[in-house]
Design a protein around this motif. Structure first.
Motif, PDB file in Angstrom:
ATOM      1  N   THR A  15      -0.390   3.457  -5.067  1.00  0.00           N
ATOM      2  CA  THR A  15      -1.852   3.486  -5.076  1.00  0.00           C
ATOM      3  C   THR A  15      -2.361   4.582  -4.158  1.00  0.00           C
ATOM      4  OG1 THR A  15      -2.182   1.992  -3.196  1.00  0.00           O
ATOM      5  CG2 THR A  15      -1.822   0.967  -5.354  1.00  0.00           C
ATOM      6  N   ASP A  16      -3.664   4.751  -4.103  1.00  0.00           N
ATOM      7  CA  ASP A  16      -4.260   5.720  -3.192  1.00  0.00           C
ATOM      8  C   ASP A  16      -4.045   5.326  -1.736  1.00  0.00           C
ATOM      9  OD1 ASP A  16      -5.166   7.176  -5.359  1.00  0.00           O
ATOM     10  OD2 ASP A  16      -7.156   6.231  -5.348  1.00  0.00           O
ATOM     11  N   SER A  17      -3.812   4.035  -1.482  1.00  0.00           N
ATOM     12  CA  SER A  17      -3.603   3.535  -0.115  1.00  0.00           C
ATOM     13  C   SER A  17      -2.147   3.583   0.319  1.00  0.00           C
ATOM     14  CB  SER A  17      -4.100   2.093  -0.003  1.00  0.00           C
ATOM     15  OG  SER A  17      -5.467   2.012  -0.307  1.00  0.00           O
ATOM     16  N   GLY A  18      -1.227   3.859  -0.593  1.00  0.00           N
ATOM     17  CA  GLY A  18       0.184   3.930  -0.249  1.00  0.00           C
ATOM     18  C   GLY A  18       1.071   3.399  -1.353  1.00  0.00           C
ATOM     19  N   ILE A  19       2.328   3.231  -1.006  1.00  0.00           N
ATOM     20  CA  ILE A  19       3.323   2.727  -1.944  1.00  0.00           C
ATOM     21  C   ILE A  19       3.767   1.351  -1.463  1.00  0.00           C
ATOM     22  CG2 ILE A  19       5.592   3.125  -2.961  1.00  0.00           C
ATOM     23  CD1 ILE A  19       5.119   6.121  -2.509  1.00  0.00           C
ATOM     24  N   PHE A  20       3.737   0.369  -2.371  1.00  0.00           N
ATOM     25  CA  PHE A  20       4.022  -1.007  -1.996  1.00  0.00           C
ATOM     26  C   PHE A  20       5.056  -1.618  -2.925  1.00  0.00           C
ATOM     27  CE2 PHE A  20      -0.358   0.069  -1.041  1.00  0.00           C
ATOM     28  CZ  PHE A  20      -0.455  -0.282   0.300  1.00  0.00           C
ATOM     29  N   ALA A  21       6.078  -2.243  -2.325  1.00  0.00           N
ATOM     30  CA  ALA A  21       7.063  -2.998  -3.095  1.00  0.00           C
ATOM     31  C   ALA A  21       6.596  -4.447  -3.122  1.00  0.00           C
ATOM     32  CB  ALA A  21       8.438  -2.887  -2.463  1.00  0.00           C
TER      33      ALA A  21
END
Length: 75
Positions: A15-21
């Motif tokens: 996402t624009d806020s980062g990468i999340f698993a």
């Protein structure tokens, strides 16, 4: 077109806020769709309870009621 990402923890969202698993209970359970199908096709409490006994849907609150007066709540 988007590329599907995954990690040892589960699916990955970029996402624009980062990468999340994302890790969640039952992520490797393939029978979840079959259990939903059986729950929806059940014509009586015995069939519905048989579908619930699959235990393929983690963390779900379910209420059953029929015209015969049978009422059940499962967590």
């Amino acid at each position: 077109m988007r590329r599907a990402l995954s990690s040892v923890h589960g699916p990955v969202l970029q996402t624009d806020s980062g990468i999340f698993a994302v890790s969640y209970a039952g992520q490797d359970e393939i029978r979840t769709i079959e259990q939903y199908y059986r729950l929806n096709r059940a014509t009586n409490y015995a069939e519905w309870r048989g579908a619930m006994e699959m235990l393929a849907i983690p963390s779900l609150n379910v209420v059953y009621a029929d015209g015969d007066g049978t009422i059940a709540y499962y967590y």
